[in-house]
Write an enzyme that holds these catalytic residues in place. Structure first.
Site: not given
Ligand code: DX5
Ligand code: ZN
Length: 214
Positions: A8, A33, A35, A37, A66, A68, A137, A142, A144-145, A171-173, A194
């Site tokens: 991402s 990817h 993102d 928003m 993606h 959102m 998800m 909303g 990153g990190g 997606d995420g972490g 991240s």
């Protein structure tokens, strides 16, 4: 299912991305990817199709958007025209996920649906047959990190049991400690933001993540 690492760009410097993306692709990345928003579906606003269009000519990789955003169907044509070969919308952002997935297929792009941490897999079970990808998800969308939400592994495993041939993306972490667990649960597409953006050596970090994909 083949493993795909999908970096991402969200946590990278969006005004100076070309060098980072070149490094990603040179080290084996084939999916980028994006993102998107809108400040409505999620609080932050990122970028739209015009940004993606300007990035497109310099990158040899599949672009996945993606979305959102509310009313995602309003943006399908614009993101296809900007060069996205895969478009992912949120099940929570529409009352008509079946029709929207059909629309994407008829446009000739890969159709993906994302579900938030609080959304059960049953919501999308009836439409799995027409999807190319489900995005689970593993953080609240909303930002990153954030830390990986381990309870989402069970959703991933249930989806994999339902559909052995579907792309299942987390997606995420995602980092070297969480990727193996997601892989074991059945995910085969891994968004990484991240962890790569903060890496001391981007090329070494990408190579490590691709190795962990197996
Ligand atoms: C969050 C985005 C993610 C995010 C992942 O809403 O959908 O793609 O960029 O970033 P990390 O890997 O930092 O969790
Ligand atoms: Zn994302």
């Amino acid at each position: 299912m083949n493993c795909e690492l999908a970096p991402s760009i969200l946590s990278f410097d969006l005004t100076d991305l070309r060098g980072s993306i070149k490094t990603l692709v040179e080290n084996g990345v084939s999916v980028i990817h994006l993102d998107v928003m809108d400040g409505q579906f999620v609080p932050p606003i990122t970028f739209g199709d015009s940004y993606v269009k300007r990035l497109r000519p310099t990158v040899e990789a599949l672009f996945e958007a993606h979305l959102m955003i509310q009313s995602p169907e309003r943006q399908f044509e614009a993101f296809k025209a900007a060069g996205c070969g895969r478009i992912i919308f949120h099940a929570e952002a529409t009352a008509h996920s079946y029709r929207l997935a059909q629309t994407l297929k008829s446009m000739g792009v890969q159709a993906g649906v994302a579900i938030n941490p609080g959304t059960p897999v049953e919501v999308i079970e009836p439409i799995l047959d027409i999807l190319d990808l489900v995005l689970v998800m593993t953080v609240n969308p909303g930002w990153g990190g954030q830390s990986f939400l381990a309870p989402m592994l069970e959703k991933t495993a249930r989806l994999r049991a339902m559909r052995p041939d579907l792309h299942i993306e987390v997606d995420g972490g995602v980092d070297p400690t969480t990727l193996p667990a997601a892989r074991a649960a059945g995910a085969n597409v891994f968004v990484v933001g991240s962890h790569l953006a903060n890496a001391e050596s981007l090329s070494e970090s990408v190579q490590e993540m691709i190795r962990l994909c197996g």
